[in-house]
Design an enzyme around this catalytic site. Structure first.
Site, short mmCIF file in Angstrom:
data_model
loop_
_atom_site.label_atom_id
_atom_site.label_comp_id
_atom_site.label_asym_id
_atom_site.label_seq_id
_atom_site.Cartn_x
_atom_site.Cartn_y
_atom_site.Cartn_z
N ARG A 128 74.21 31.96 27.43
CA ARG A 128 73.61 30.45 26.93
C ARG A 128 74.80 29.52 26.73
NH1 ARG A 128 68.94 28.26 27.40
NH2 ARG A 128 68.29 30.38 27.16
N HIS A 370 68.20 34.48 22.63
CA HIS A 370 68.42 33.22 23.30
C HIS A 370 70.02 33.17 23.51
CE1 HIS A 370 68.39 28.82 23.73
NE2 HIS A 370 67.13 29.18 24.15
N CYS A 371 70.75 33.37 22.60
CA CYS A 371 72.54 33.34 23.15
C CYS A 371 72.62 34.24 24.27
CB CYS A 371 73.11 33.94 21.82
SG CYS A 371 72.80 32.93 20.30
N ALA A 372 72.20 35.05 24.75
CA ALA A 372 72.27 35.97 25.84
C ALA A 372 71.74 35.66 27.22
CB ALA A 372 71.92 37.59 25.56
#
Length: 379
Positions: A128, A370-372
């Site tokens: 992300r 979401h970060c990944a």
């Protein structure tokens, strides 16, 4: 807790920590050639679509065995988490996973034939933030290179600093050279002109020295097609990201914001004060169309129900990922909170299957689903 936790980085450090402006591997205005480039001043007319718009594919990254995860004996565990996210996402849309050339075969075995694995060197899994932020416009698709600099020089990023450019070149997508430094996790849009951000991660000398908030706002509006920016204060210096908005507040539908909130009886601390400040701003805010926002609480899991999880475990259900026909959400182990989060998120995303995935090690690292992940919208 041991490990490269993104909330706790200040307490125990990381093997590759960098400091100062010299940590920036690829700053605004740099150019290595080899790709179609859109000057930032010509970015007007592009817009960042909402995550709910149809995706062409999802990009992810395979945490390499020579990363900080390995120094904490967590490399295999975090790779297992990433494989799980990739597999479930691939049930709904194509997934392209970047992996070190020597780890491509291992990543392919772990993820299965449903995930495309390509040889691209990376430092970590946080696609992300390291990947391009895709925008659409009259000329089709472009990608904004936000010049990832290790969240302000806090982590080694020689390889991750090149990921956005590499992805755009590979996909033959024009590259917009952002006039600032940021990360994808610091931007949340509703697709109708509203941008939600935290001041702590953007108006920060470790990313944008000498730039005022007004200057940063003007640049962001141009880059993502926003007409209204809602600024939350955030929290500087308590986690490696300086508090990204995607773990705090998300647009669920037009005029509706999901707000991560601490469990009941949580004692006051810097994090609860950040939640309270965000709530006070959002309660009074209107979106780009003048609508007063509706806030929906998304309670975090009770730490006492998480067993041996570390004290800085990031239990934010707000860090979910919307894919084609589904929502991939974290499952933390607090059964009541897990069910409640699935119900709330599912109700606000009608017609999409809610798919819980265990991400214990990723969450120990201070991040989430979401970060990944990073979506490429379908035109």
């Amino acid at each position: 807790m041991k490990g490269p936790n993104r909330r706790a980085w200040l307490r125990f450090g990381a093997a590759g920590v960098l400091t100062g402006a010299g940590a920036v591997a690829c700053g605004p205005g740099s150019d290595q050639g080899g790709e179609e480039k859109v000057p930032a001043q010509e970015a007007d007319g592009w817009r960042m679509p909402p995550e709910t718009q149809q995706h062409k594919r999802t990009f992810m990254a395979w945490p390499p065995l020579d990363s900080d995860w390995a120094s904490a004996d967590l490399a295999e565990d975090v790779q297992r988490d990433i494989a799980g996210i990739a597999q479930r996402t691939a049930e709904f849309e194509p997934v392209v996973l970047l992996a070190a050339p020597k780890e491509v075969k291992a990543a392919q075995r772990a993820c299965g034939a449903g995930v495309e694995v390509i040889p691209v060197a990376v430092d970590d899994l946080w696609m992300r933030d390291t990947g391009p932020t895709f925008v659409t416009g009259p000329k089709g698709l472009a990608g904004v290179d936000l010049h990832f600099n290790g969240w302000g020089g806090k982590q080694e990023h020689e390889r991750d600093g090149r990921v956005a450019r590499t992805v755009l070149t590979r996909e033959h997508v024009p590259r917009i050279d952002a006039p600032l430094t940021a990360e994808g996790g610091s931007l949340e849009v509703d697709g109708q002109g509203t941008l939600l951000v935290t001041e702590s991660s953007l108006v920060n000398p470790n990313r944008n020295p000498g730039m005022s908030r007004d200057e940063i706002e003007a640049a962001l509006k141009n880059l993502v097609g926003a007409t209204k920016v809602i600024w939350l204060k955030g929290l500087r210096g308590e986690d490696i990201t300086d508090y990204h908005v995607d773990s705090l507040a998300r647009f669920a539908e037009n005029g509706v914001v999901l707000l991560s909130s601490p469990p009941r009886n949580t004692p006051p601390d810097v994090w609860t004060r950040a939640y309270d400040q965000a709530r006070s701003v959002l309660k009074e805010a209107t979106d780009a169309r003048g609508r007063r926002l509706e806030l929906v609480d998304l309670p975090e899991p009770d730490p006492t129900e998480l067993g041996s999880r570390g004290a800085d475990f990031l239990g934010s259900y707000a860090n979910y990922y919307v894919v084609n026909d589904a929502v991939i959400i974290p499952r933390f182990g607090d059964r009541k909170a897990d069910r409640n989060a699935a119900s709330i998120i599912g109700e606000l995303h009608p017609g999409r299957e809610v798919v819980p995935v265990e991400i214990h090690t990723v969450a120990e690292g201070g991040g989430g689903i979401h970060c990944a992940t990073q979506q490429q919208p379908e035109l």
